[in-house]
Design an enzyme around this catalytic site. Structure first.
Site, PDB file in Angstrom:
ATOM      1  CE  LYS A  45      42.186  95.774  17.091  1.00 31.92           C
ATOM      2  NZ  LYS A  45      41.994  97.199  16.840  1.00 31.92           N
ATOM      3  CG  ASP A  56      42.414  89.382  11.874  1.00 31.45           C
ATOM      4  OD1 ASP A  56      42.397  89.399  13.117  1.00 31.45           O
ATOM      5  OD2 ASP A  56      42.781  90.350  11.184  1.00 31.45           O
ATOM      6  CD1 TRP A 110      40.864  96.197  10.181  1.00 30.87           C
ATOM      7  CD2 TRP A 110      43.051  95.690  10.077  1.00 30.87           C
ATOM      8  NE1 TRP A 110      41.568  97.190  10.829  1.00 30.87           N
ATOM      9  CE2 TRP A 110      42.901  96.906  10.784  1.00 30.87           C
ATOM     10  CE3 TRP A 110      44.331  95.173   9.882  1.00 30.87           C
ATOM     11  CZ2 TRP A 110      43.993  97.620  11.303  1.00 30.87           C
ATOM     12  CZ3 TRP A 110      45.424  95.865  10.386  1.00 30.87           C
ATOM     13  CH2 TRP A 110      45.247  97.071  11.085  1.00 30.87           C
TER      14      TRP A 110
END
Lengths: 358, 358
Positions: free
Chosen positions: B195, B171, B102
């Site tokens: 999530k 992030d 990511w």
């Protein structure tokens, strides 16, 4: 449950049977022991939803394999930027028609990216209207020609679409899937979901795949149509629940059929326009030949009467009739899912209100 | 209803009581005769939801008035582009740490916009880890320093955050609101919702308002943080239903409290790591001091055994244990809403599987 007559311009009323189906399986989608919201976007259960959503769109609009169907985030407002970022090359010009508030927003964003020619401008005229094909001053070799098929705020709608040499692009946010049309006339169509399609949080984008090849290499991945074509709208986690709702809504549209739905929509709108035209008290906002079948707009003799109308209507169970804050007046948004009996009830209320205040 | 143990990395399991509340009022929100999905985003009913969603966020993270709380579309992936478009000026440099898949995606997108210095790179190391503070090679006068607080794929997590002169940006898609932390250390935080927060279709963005002033005037309206700050995330129609679900989830988090939830999360993860460490059959993917409390990753002696483990687990009602397709292995995502008894059941399954195959 007493269901409100919801004339909101969007988020808007959804088909009751779609809401009931979503509610019924919200905790346990098809016996999986999970909500559809909890399923991985790459799992079997959700992938079938995604595939049906695309297939329904293709079937309803008769799309050939030259077209991609994308589910993107950011609504139509992000498309105002994505469109020129992808299709308007350096040194080229895009033609835009200005038919009102939403067209003007599309123009404003495109100007940040490249050269824009306003091919016709009736954006501020009252009564409101869209341009005629003959008044368009198009640019030879333009990147594309942009129209707003239905102006949600002013209540003006393109009844037929102009023939253009450059690819025709339409913001169809407020009338997509409300009427049949020849999709092959268009290079690209985009629509925010929250009127005729689904809850808010998605834009449907339909485009000729070859147009996506124009994009400069410096455009971020999420803002390239090509990224989403290559990944079937799953480059990142897609808005699964909104797409699920869209799948249910398109399944509902297929059951009635787009032609029959269009007839219903025209009839609903005609009843409201007839009530307006048979009165000196109410005055339609749009020129008759451009009147929207989706957003019916009108005025009363004074702003005080308009405020009283909106308040009394709300008390009587008619929600969302206040015109957009930028223009005032009355607006009845009667999308696909809005019931005919709600229109009849509003017409009765209008007659009563006029009798008491006219 | 038999509720599945859903270990999916996102979209992920949601609190059952949140789903039940949403289901109960899905057709008739607080007696309004409409679904919350059908309410205008500018109407009273939805505006109260929006305000509570922001207030809950402020309370849970102890945010001062210097920070704005935004609900944007496009997930974390669009933030990979928006962040440098807004904060990385021409001729400046942004520092990025590479801790895995990511972080690498964030770096790739930032490089399309401006100068990027990779301040530390352990993105491809096995066992997986995040950089240490001492190995960061930061740029004097950098626009910002970017970290990925939890790598969802590799299962590596920053346990403490580096002190940086330039604004720290994270992030936090896969661990936001899973643990208490000092938000004032950060200039900007972003997180995809699917999530710990809500269904897919939203990014939570928290930023120091002053940072939004850096944005060049050529950036499209929808891609400027300042647009969304000025319009309280309602420049265009926001993803109302997703924000409603987020409001319910944050209300649920408040009831337990972030500290208590964190203790639960640590305990859940510890039980899985203990099962891994007490065996020679299972092998954790991340270095112990970077082990994620959200995404627990491990390997079996062979890919064949991994495939058998995933299949047998699925048959036993454990869903979503397959590691990300880019790396393989096993991944158990155990976000806030994942129940402790599901972890215990998986541990029992692991011991049984090892006994039969070890």
């Amino acid at each position: 449950m007493a269901r409100a007559y919801n004339f909101s311009a969007g988020p808007a009323t959804l088909p009751l049977e779609v809401l009931e189906e979503a509610q019924g399986e919200l905790l346990n989608y098809k016996g999986t022991g999970m909500s559809i919201m909890e399923h991985s976007h790459r799992g079997k259960a959700y992938m079938a939803v995604h595939a049906e959503a695309i297939a329904n769109t293709r079937e309803l609009l008769g799309l050939s394999d030259d077209y991609a169907v994308l589910f993107l985030q950011g609504g139509a407002s992000l498309q105002f930027a994505m469109l020129p970022m992808n299709l308007l090359g350096a040194g080229q010009t895009a033609d835009y028609t200005n038919s009102g508030s939403w067209a003007a927003k599309a123009i404003k964003e495109a100007k940040l990216i490249g050269n824009v020619n306003v091919a016709a401008d009736c954006g501020k005229e009252i009564p409101t209207r869209v341009p005629t094909e003959s008044e368009l001053q198009l640019t030879p070799g333009a990147s594309y020609v942009h129209i707003t098929s239905n102006e949600t705020i002013s209540g003006a709608q393109w009844k037929t679409f102009p023939k253009t040499e450059a690819p025709l692009v339409a913001d169809m946010s407020s009338d997509i899937l409300s009427r049949p049309f020849d999709a092959s006339q268009f290079g690209l169509i985009y629509a925010g979901a929250q009127k005729n399609l689904a809850p808010a949080g998605m834009a449907l984008v339909i485009l000729r795949k070859e147009l996506a090849e124009r994009v400069p290499s410096t455009v971020p991945s999420m803002l390239k149509y090509s990224t989403h074509i290559e990944n079937d709208s799953m480059f990142n986690t897609c808005p699964c629940f909104t797409i699920y709702m869209y799948m249910l809504v398109t399944r509902w549209i297929k059951k009635t059929g787009l032609d029959a739905l269009y007839t219903q929509n025209v009839n609903k709108a005609a009843r409201l326009y007839s009530a307006i035209d048979s009165s000196d008290f109410y005055k339609g906002t749009a020129v008759p030949e451009c009147r929207s079948d989706m957003n019916v707009t009108w005025r009363l003799p004074s702003e005080e009467l308009e405020a009283a109308f909106i308040k009394e209507a709300a008390d009587a169970g008619f929600s969302g009739l206040k015109g957009h804050r930028s223009v005032g007046g009355i607006r009845a948004s009667i999308y696909n899912a809005f019931p005919a009996e709600g229109v009849d009830a509003l017409v009765a209320f209008m007659k009563d209100f006029e009798a008491r205040n006219g």
